[in-house]
Design a protein around this motif. Structure first.
Motif, mmCIF file in Angstrom:
data_model
loop_
_atom_site.group_PDB
_atom_site.id
_atom_site.type_symbol
_atom_site.label_atom_id
_atom_site.label_comp_id
_atom_site.label_asym_id
_atom_site.label_seq_id
_atom_site.Cartn_x
_atom_site.Cartn_y
_atom_site.Cartn_z
ATOM 1 N N ILE A 195 14.533 2.938 -44.975
ATOM 2 C CA ILE A 195 14.608 1.751 -45.832
ATOM 3 C C ILE A 195 14.491 2.134 -47.289
ATOM 4 C CG2 ILE A 195 13.468 -0.428 -46.414
ATOM 5 C CD1 ILE A 195 12.682 -0.620 -43.502
ATOM 6 N N ARG A 196 13.605 3.086 -47.548
ATOM 7 C CA ARG A 196 13.451 3.536 -48.943
ATOM 8 C C ARG A 196 14.771 4.022 -49.495
ATOM 9 N NH1 ARG A 196 8.258 5.123 -51.010
ATOM 10 N NH2 ARG A 196 9.335 6.650 -52.292
ATOM 11 N N LEU A 197 15.458 4.817 -48.678
ATOM 12 C CA LEU A 197 16.759 5.350 -49.111
ATOM 13 C C LEU A 197 17.721 4.218 -49.420
ATOM 14 C CD1 LEU A 197 17.436 8.426 -46.833
ATOM 15 C CD2 LEU A 197 17.072 8.364 -49.311
ATOM 16 N N GLU A 198 17.599 3.186 -48.584
ATOM 17 C CA GLU A 198 18.524 2.072 -48.711
ATOM 18 C C GLU A 198 18.203 1.221 -49.938
ATOM 19 O OE1 GLU A 198 19.301 -1.343 -45.693
ATOM 20 O OE2 GLU A 198 19.259 0.573 -44.607
ATOM 21 N N LEU A 199 16.922 1.021 -50.166
ATOM 22 C CA LEU A 199 16.518 0.068 -51.211
ATOM 23 C C LEU A 199 16.314 0.723 -52.565
ATOM 24 C CD1 LEU A 199 14.006 -2.158 -49.249
ATOM 25 C CD2 LEU A 199 16.434 -2.545 -49.688
ATOM 26 N N VAL A 200 15.720 1.884 -52.552
ATOM 27 C CA VAL A 200 15.429 2.542 -53.818
ATOM 28 C C VAL A 200 16.552 3.525 -54.112
ATOM 29 C CG1 VAL A 200 13.731 3.900 -55.077
ATOM 30 C CG2 VAL A 200 13.008 2.369 -53.226
ATOM 31 N N GLN A 201 17.148 3.399 -55.236
ATOM 32 C CA GLN A 201 18.212 4.336 -55.598
ATOM 33 C C GLN A 201 17.602 5.714 -55.754
ATOM 34 O OE1 GLN A 201 21.528 4.155 -55.812
ATOM 35 N NE2 GLN A 201 21.218 2.152 -54.856
ATOM 36 N N PRO A 202 18.117 6.678 -54.969
ATOM 37 C CA PRO A 202 17.522 8.000 -55.089
ATOM 38 C C PRO A 202 17.766 8.581 -56.493
ATOM 39 C CG PRO A 202 19.377 7.994 -53.566
ATOM 40 C CD PRO A 202 19.259 6.613 -54.093
ATOM 41 N N THR A 203 16.751 9.009 -57.133
ATOM 42 C CA THR A 203 16.899 9.662 -58.425
ATOM 43 C C THR A 203 16.933 11.157 -58.184
ATOM 44 O OG1 THR A 203 14.527 9.554 -58.601
ATOM 45 C CG2 THR A 203 15.780 7.869 -59.766
ATOM 46 N N ARG A 204 17.162 11.890 -59.258
ATOM 47 C CA ARG A 204 17.252 13.327 -59.078
ATOM 48 C C ARG A 204 15.903 13.885 -58.617
ATOM 49 N NH1 ARG A 204 18.650 18.183 -61.116
ATOM 50 N NH2 ARG A 204 17.195 18.122 -62.827
ATOM 51 N N MET A 205 14.918 13.285 -59.185
ATOM 52 C CA MET A 205 13.592 13.696 -58.761
ATOM 53 C C MET A 205 12.859 12.524 -58.143
ATOM 54 S SD MET A 205 12.470 16.990 -60.745
ATOM 55 C CE MET A 205 12.945 16.748 -62.379
ATOM 56 N N ASN A 206 12.040 12.825 -57.131
ATOM 57 C CA ASN A 206 11.264 11.772 -56.503
ATOM 58 C C ASN A 206 10.313 11.156 -57.502
ATOM 59 O OD1 ASN A 206 11.524 10.804 -53.902
ATOM 60 N ND2 ASN A 206 10.936 12.776 -53.024
ATOM 61 N N PRO A 207 10.320 9.855 -57.589
ATOM 62 C CA PRO A 207 9.404 9.221 -58.519
ATOM 63 C C PRO A 207 7.935 9.477 -58.124
ATOM 64 C CG PRO A 207 10.513 7.581 -57.137
ATOM 65 C CD PRO A 207 11.145 8.896 -56.840
ATOM 66 N N ILE A 208 7.663 9.511 -56.837
ATOM 67 C CA ILE A 208 6.298 9.814 -56.389
ATOM 68 C C ILE A 208 6.369 11.192 -55.742
ATOM 69 C CG2 ILE A 208 4.293 8.770 -55.228
ATOM 70 C CD1 ILE A 208 6.417 6.586 -54.323
ATOM 71 N N PRO A 209 5.411 12.052 -55.984
ATOM 72 C CA PRO A 209 5.449 13.360 -55.312
ATOM 73 C C PRO A 209 5.301 13.196 -53.787
ATOM 74 C CG PRO A 209 3.611 13.209 -56.874
ATOM 75 C CD PRO A 209 4.251 11.864 -56.819
ATOM 76 N N VAL A 210 6.152 13.868 -53.087
ATOM 77 C CA VAL A 210 6.128 13.753 -51.634
ATOM 78 C C VAL A 210 5.996 15.141 -51.022
ATOM 79 C CG1 VAL A 210 7.512 13.226 -49.603
ATOM 80 C CG2 VAL A 210 7.479 11.640 -51.525
ATOM 81 N N ILE A 211 5.055 15.246 -50.093
ATOM 82 C CA ILE A 211 4.968 16.523 -49.371
ATOM 83 C C ILE A 211 5.598 16.319 -48.014
ATOM 84 C CG2 ILE A 211 3.428 18.228 -48.355
ATOM 85 C CD1 ILE A 211 1.400 17.556 -50.498
ATOM 86 N N GLU A 212 6.632 17.072 -47.795
ATOM 87 C CA GLU A 212 7.276 16.940 -46.504
ATOM 88 C C GLU A 212 6.930 18.143 -45.654
ATOM 89 O OE1 GLU A 212 11.663 16.110 -44.898
ATOM 90 O OE2 GLU A 212 11.265 15.493 -46.968
#
Lengths: 252, 372
Positions: free
Chosen positions: B146-163
């Motif tokens: 849903i995030r992918l769908e709703l939030v336009q992906p920017t070049r960098m993640n707005p929030i740091p994410v540890i995958e």
């Protein structure tokens, strides 16, 4: 057989006692058995016959008293005793799932007989008992009488000095019993001391001497002839009855 | 030595005439290895799901279909109220209730945030635990979508994410059978060895044949060896049959050296047989021996690390399992079969099992009395 006392002593028991807690199964048994003698051990059920025999065979340690079997001490030399005795328990104890020959071979091997001796003995036993056609059958398939005769032959396979027989003819028909006693006589003739317990009074008459146990104690010990005189009885049956009815212990 | 020859001859004749022993050796490993790994399955499937959808939106539909499409869940009921769904849990028809609040879709889009409620029936702990975890995982993945769908992906993640990317070593596909089968085989070898040896001597006591043996000048260690060697060979046969079955049915081929496995099994069987013989010296009847062996086997199986890792046990239980021979066999089996460990890696296990073997057999010989 009046010169028995001149013969060598096979079994000598002195105040041999076995206690289980408060219960005295065998109380201060003292007696001597001579070489080549057939020694009968009589007593009601629970009188302590089997207990006494198990002590003499080295299966059970006495609580007190001493005994020598074939000259070996009953406490310190049980393994030497075991080389020199044969034993046939009340309960048939050859392997039912082995054949006649396999049982003979197995016990021959355990007693350290050479292959040649085992073969020779096997043939002799099979021939003596007339088991030619049963030699390769499982022991479980034999009738009781034959099993008992086989068990006796296996017990004296290694030519022991003494053989202990615990009610060897229990449940066996009269003809087979007679044949069994022929085997016993043959063994005694060859110098084997036979120590036998029985409930059959006719068998008691076959013994050289008999002892009668009542409540763990030996109450009488002599030749059948002398015992009948001593108790003013016509038969061994009467002797036994007179002694056994004093018993206070109930059947165990 | 000659005495032992006669004892072995006798023992083998008896074994080969005993149909039930042959059946145990041939059938037990095959049947148990064929059935048990299928049943002792760590993957929880068929979790009964009850959904309470107050929203009835496209998003809620999508979420439910994502969950059911995972294959772990069975959609049992669509309830209109949470109360109704709870009844499903109470009557044990549902394991998990997922409640989707009204306005789920709307709030998710407008406020970028929404809450879901999960109720888990914890009567079956494993099912509840894993089921809850699965649902969580699926919802998180859905959340990502849903995030992918709703939030336009920017070049960098707005929030740091540890995958996290995980790799399963030694069992890459996390195939639980690869992990269970060696353990079950370890239990099998233990059971066959322990029971056969314990029951054998006691049987001789019951039948009375031991009496006849005890009046012979036979040496105690001869007699014990005469019992040990045949069952040692049988134990090896059972193990070999078991390895064949696990290859044929599950395609399990040890990564490590078979020689390492067999040398451990050789010592291990001595320990287990020693235990069986020791038990038999204490018992007068086969029934007693059987009950004692069952008691021990239960502990061995449950505290041997087959189902639950020993590391997660309380301290006292760890101490108990360190006296459990099965612990070491299961560990060695997994090490050699899955990891390909060599002789040097199992040396400490081997040392411990060897001392078990020495202690148990010495004790059995000392406790075996020809004279009472």
């Amino acid at each position: 057989m009046n010169d028995l006392s001149n013969r060598a002593i096979s079994i000598k028991a002195d105040l041999l006692t076995k206690r289980y807690g408060d219960f005295i199964a065998a109380d201060a048994l003292s007696f001597e058995v001579y070489k080549g003698e057939i020694f009968g051990f009589l007593g009601a059920n629970g009188a302590g016959k089997t207990t006494a025999m198990r002590m003499l065979c080295g299966l059970s340690l006495p609580s007190s008293g001493s005994a020598t079997i074939a000259g070996f001490d009953i406490y310190r030399e049980t393994e030497k005793i075991k080389k020199n005795i044969g034993y046939m328990s009340q309960k048939f104890s050859l392997y039912e799932d082995l054949t006649v020959l396999e049982n003979i071979r197995f016990y021959g091997g355990i007693y350290g007989l050479s292959d040649g001796a085992i073969k020779e003995k096997s043939e002799a036993i099979i021939a003596r008992l007339g088991l030619q056609s049963e030699a390769d059958k499982l022991v479980s398939a034999l009738p009781l009488g034959w099993k008992q005769k086989l068990a006796f032959s296996v017990a004296i396979l290694h030519q022991p000095h003494i053989v202990f027989l615990d009610e060897p003819t229990g449940g066996v028909d009269p003809v087979t019993r007679r044949q069994f006693w022929d085997l016993i006589y043959e063994a005694a003739e060859e110098g084997v001391t036979v120590f036998v317990t029985t409930h059959y009074m006719d068998e008691a008459e076959y013994c050289n001497r008999i002892s009668i146990m009542v409540d763990g104690r030996i109450e009488a010990l002599d030749t059948p002839h002398n015992l009948k005189q001593q108790f003013q009885a016509d038969s061994m049956d009467d002797v036994f009855y007179k002694l056994a009815r004093q018993a206070k212990r109930v059947d165990l | 030595m000659r005495t032992i020859k006669f004892l072995l001859q006798k023992e083998f004749r008896q074994i080969f005439r005993n149909k039930s022993i042959l059946a145990i050796i041939a059938v037990m490993p095959v049947v148990q290895l064929a059935i048990m790994p299928l049943a002792a399955d760590y993957e929880v499937k068929n979790i009964n799901l009850s959904v309470v959808d107050h929203d009835h939106s496209t998003y809620s539909q999508e979420l439910v279909s994502k969950i059911t499409a995972s294959g772990y869940f069975r959609l049992m009921a669509y309830s209109s109220s949470f109360k109704e769904a709870m009844q499903g849990i109470e009557s044990d028809q549902a394991d998990i209730v997922l409640e989707i609040p009204a306005g789920f879709e709307k709030n998710l889009i407008r406020e970028d945030e929404q809450k879901l409620f999960i109720a888990v029936n914890a009567i079956n702990g494993t099912k509840a635990n894993l089921g809850g975890a699965y649902v969580n995982q699926i919802i998180r993945a859905y959340n990502q979508d849903i995030r992918l769908e709703l939030v336009q992906p920017t070049r960098m993640n707005p929030i740091p994410v540890i995958e996290i990317t995980a790799t399963n070593w030694f069992n890459p596909s996390m195939n639980y059978k690869v992990f269970m089968v060696p353990g079950i085989l370890a239990i099998l070898v233990t059971m066959v060895g322990g029971f056969l040896s314990a029951l054998n001597i006691v049987r001789e006591k019951e039948v009375g044949t031991i009496e006849q043996i005890n009046v012979t000048p036979i040496k105690k260690y001869h007699f014990i060896l005469g019992k040990l060697i045949p069952f040692w060979i049988l134990g090896n046969v059972v193990f070999t049959v078991g390895m064949l079955v696990s290859y044929l049915l599950y395609g399990i081929v040890p990564l490590g050296n078979m020689g390492v496995l067999y040398s451990f099994i050789a010592v291990y069987l001595l320990a287990v047989l020693g235990l069986g013989l020791l038990v038999s010296t204490f018992c007068e009847t086969q029934q007693q021996a059987m009950l004692i062996m069952f008691f021990l086997m239960m502990i061995f199986i449950l505290m041997g690390g087959l189902f639950t890792p020993i590391e997660s046990m309380p301290e006292w239980a760890k101490v108990v399992s360190s006296f459990n021979p099965v612990t070491y066999l299961i560990s060695v089996m997994r090490l050699v079969i899955l990891k390909g460990s060599g002789f040097r890696d199992i040396l400490s296990h081997l040392g411990i099992i060897a001392s078990f073997a020495v202690v148990l057999n010495t004790w059995a010989i000392l406790n075996y009395r020809k004279t009472t």
